[in-house]
Every structure is written in C-alpha cells, then in structure tokens.
Write an enzyme that holds these catalytic residues in place. Structure first.
Site, short mmCIF file in Angstrom:
data_model
loop_
_atom_site.label_atom_id
_atom_site.label_comp_id
_atom_site.label_asym_id
_atom_site.label_seq_id
_atom_site.Cartn_x
_atom_site.Cartn_y
_atom_site.Cartn_z
N PRO A 2 33.69 43.54 11.18
CA PRO A 2 32.73 42.45 11.17
C PRO A 2 32.29 42.06 12.56
O PRO A 2 33.10 41.98 13.48
CB PRO A 2 33.49 41.28 10.52
CG PRO A 2 34.86 41.73 10.30
CD PRO A 2 35.03 43.10 10.79
N GLU A 3 31.00 41.84 12.71
CA GLU A 3 30.44 41.34 13.95
C GLU A 3 30.06 39.88 13.72
O GLU A 3 30.37 39.32 12.68
CB GLU A 3 29.23 42.19 14.36
CG GLU A 3 29.54 43.68 14.43
CD GLU A 3 28.37 44.55 14.84
OE1 GLU A 3 27.51 44.08 15.60
OE2 GLU A 3 28.32 45.71 14.39
N ARG A 126 43.63 47.87 8.00
CA ARG A 126 43.93 48.62 9.22
C ARG A 126 44.76 47.83 10.22
O ARG A 126 45.32 48.39 11.15
CB ARG A 126 42.61 49.07 9.88
CG ARG A 126 41.91 50.13 9.06
CD ARG A 126 40.60 50.55 9.68
NE ARG A 126 40.79 51.39 10.85
CZ ARG A 126 39.80 51.90 11.58
NH1 ARG A 126 38.55 51.62 11.25
NH2 ARG A 126 40.06 52.66 12.60
#
Length: 293
Positions: A2-3, A126
């Site tokens: 996500p940015e 992750r």
DNA sequence: CGTGGCCCCTGTGGGC
DNA sequence: TGCCCACAGGGGCCAC
C-alpha cells in the site's frame, strides 16, 4: 504494497468508528511484528502501550503509516509494508480467523450503540509491515515520523525542485525515497512521471523548475484521485470491510507495459530502476542522454 | 553524508 | 500436472 492512497483510504474508513473510542483489549498472536519504543522486537511490552484501557484520540496518517493516537500522549504506528491490511468489523460478527492475523484490538466505539464493540485486526502475510509503539510525541518523532518529507498530497513544486536538485539519483529512485516525498511508491511514481511527461531515468538534478512543478502537480492530483477511488487493488489491497479499491482500472502506465500509451498510442516500455519495475512511454517521456545506462 | 546492494517473508503466475 | 524461479504497492541496514 500500500502507498499513500491505499493507506489514506483505509484511514478514512476506520476513523468514524474508532476516533474517540476506547481500547478494551489487544491480543498479540505474533510478537515479532511488534516493535517497542526503542525499535526492538524483543522485550516485554506494557499493555498500555498496546492501547489497553486507553482512549483513541484520533486516527491519523503520515506518508504510508497509520497512527492511532492515544489520550495521554504517544500512540500506535502501523506500517502495512507490502502485504499488510487492516480489517474492521463488529465484534459480534462471527467469521473464520484470517490467515496471518498478528494483532487484534477490541474497541468500544462511540458512534455506535453503547455496549457494541469493534474488532480491528492487523493482517500481514509477508510481515514486511509491523506495529510500532510510541510512549509520547518524542518517540513518534525520533524513530517513525521525523525523517519523512512533505506529504505527497500537499507537495509544492518549489519544495520538490529543491529536494531533487540536491541528489545524484534518477528521479524515479528519488521519488521512492520517503524523505523526498512521503507516500509515493512504485505505482504512483510511475503514474506521476507519465502524467508530468518526465522520463523516470532522468537525473533528479536535471529537472527544471517547470518540470518539478508539473511533477508536483501530478503527484498531488493522482494521489488525490486514487484516495477518492479507495486506492488501487492490484492483488492484495483491501479496504477494512474486505472490499477492493477502484483505482487499478484507471492506472495509465503501471502494469501496462506492452500496451499503448493512452495519450499518444506508443507501446509502453518497461525496465528496472532501483530494482523496481518501471513503466513509461518512450514518446511522451523523453529519455535522457545515455539512456539506457 | 549519500548511495547502491542485499535482505527480510509468503504467495502466485509463468515457463518448462 | 508438477516444479522452480522470478517477482510483487516497502524499507532497514550495511559497506563503500
């Protein structure tokens, strides 16, 4: 992954239910995603730093980080990394425990009926993301927020020009540096450079004031539109209710190498810059001398 | 100091 | 149908 737009879209959706609420309980099911105020993974974590028994003052964001500010100072900084997300549902909703759920907060909401609680979950397969605990404003500033550049949604042309002028890196690499602009990542760097008609391989210091101004405008506008659309769901990004963001369909270059530029019809090219896939239009975005390096 | 390279981790999709 | 490798929205740390 996500940015800024994905993080801001998430923030906006959790804020109404959480701001002003009180945290009843926090369950940590994976300790190593939690960092204490000194940045360590180990050590005993005081329950109060996880928010237990405290009130949520506000739900903020800086760059790509969500900040749950606690009454009395400090707060909880959530970094979503590449695969992280936040899930928010009523506690009464029965459902299977999601895979890779590492923290769960039970929060009494103020905008709901008294007695109803919400469950906020940090999920991150992750585990590049994490939860950072801050005792006070100093902790927040020292380790977490102090080095960030201007917010991408507000970046001004002259400020961007100055920051790019002082680097020897190519502009794409510089945009990914959070101390240059906070919140831009691989998707929106490529989108902004294409909109501003600047080749990603241009040395940062070669941009004119006018080009830096175009780039700053493109960053603000594209990030803003992406926030409104709920961010880009390429594969993992989800809003707190599990739904997808809608901006992926409006991306002009990211993930479109080999297709045509929507502006001029040229086939979009792809290469790697700073080990990140980078897509651009060889016609709209003029390559610098000596490209490819 | 600025910078490039390497590493952290799981899941997936493409090529063989 | 597997199997293996490359790659994925990020960023910290290290040696130059």
């Amino acid at each position: 992954m996500p940015e800024l737009p994905e993080v801001e879209a998430i923030r906006r959706r959790i804020e109404p239910a959480l701001a002003g609420g009180s945290i009843q309980r926090c369950i940590v099911t994976r300790r190593d995603v939690v960092r204490d105020p000194l940045g360590r993974r180990t050590g005993r974590i005081p329950r109060s730093l996880l928010g237990e028994g405290r009130r949520l003052d506000s739900i903020d964001r800086r760059g790509k980080q969500v900040i749950l500010r606690l009454t009395g100072g400090g707060g909880i900084v959530i970094r979503l990394g590449m695969s992280g997300r936040l899930d928010l549902r009523p506690s009464s909703l029965r459902r299977r425990t999601p895979d890779h759920r590492h923290l769960t907060w039970t929060i009494r909401s103020v905008d709901r009926d008294p007695g109803t609680t919400m469950r906020l979950e940090f999920i991150d397969p992750r585990r590049f993301g994490g939860v950072h605990l801050a005792r006070d404003e100093q902790d927040l500033e020292d380790r977490l927020l102090g080095r960030l550049g201007p917010e991408g949604l507000q970046i001004a042309g002259p400020a961007l020009f100055e920051r790019l002028a002082g680097t020897r890196r190519v502009v794409k690499t510089a945009l990914l540096d959070q101390s240059v602009v906070a919140g831009v990542g691989n998707i929106y760097a490529d989108e902004s450079l294409h909109a501003a008609r600047i080749h990603p391989g241009r040395p940062g210091s070669s941009l004119t004031r006018s080009e830096a101004g175009r780039l700053a405008t493109a960053i603000r506008e594209i990030l803003g539109r992406a926030v409104e659309a709920g961010g880009s769901t390429i594969r993992d990004h989800r809003l707190p209710d599990g739904s997808e963001g809608g901006f992926a369909a409006r991306l002009t270059v990211y993930g479109r190498a080999g297709s045509t530029c929507e502006r001029c019809g040229t086939i979009l090219e792809e290469s790697r810059i700073s080990a990140r896939s980078t897509t651009w239009c060889p016609t709209c975005q003029h390559a610098p001398e000596g490209w490819p390096p």
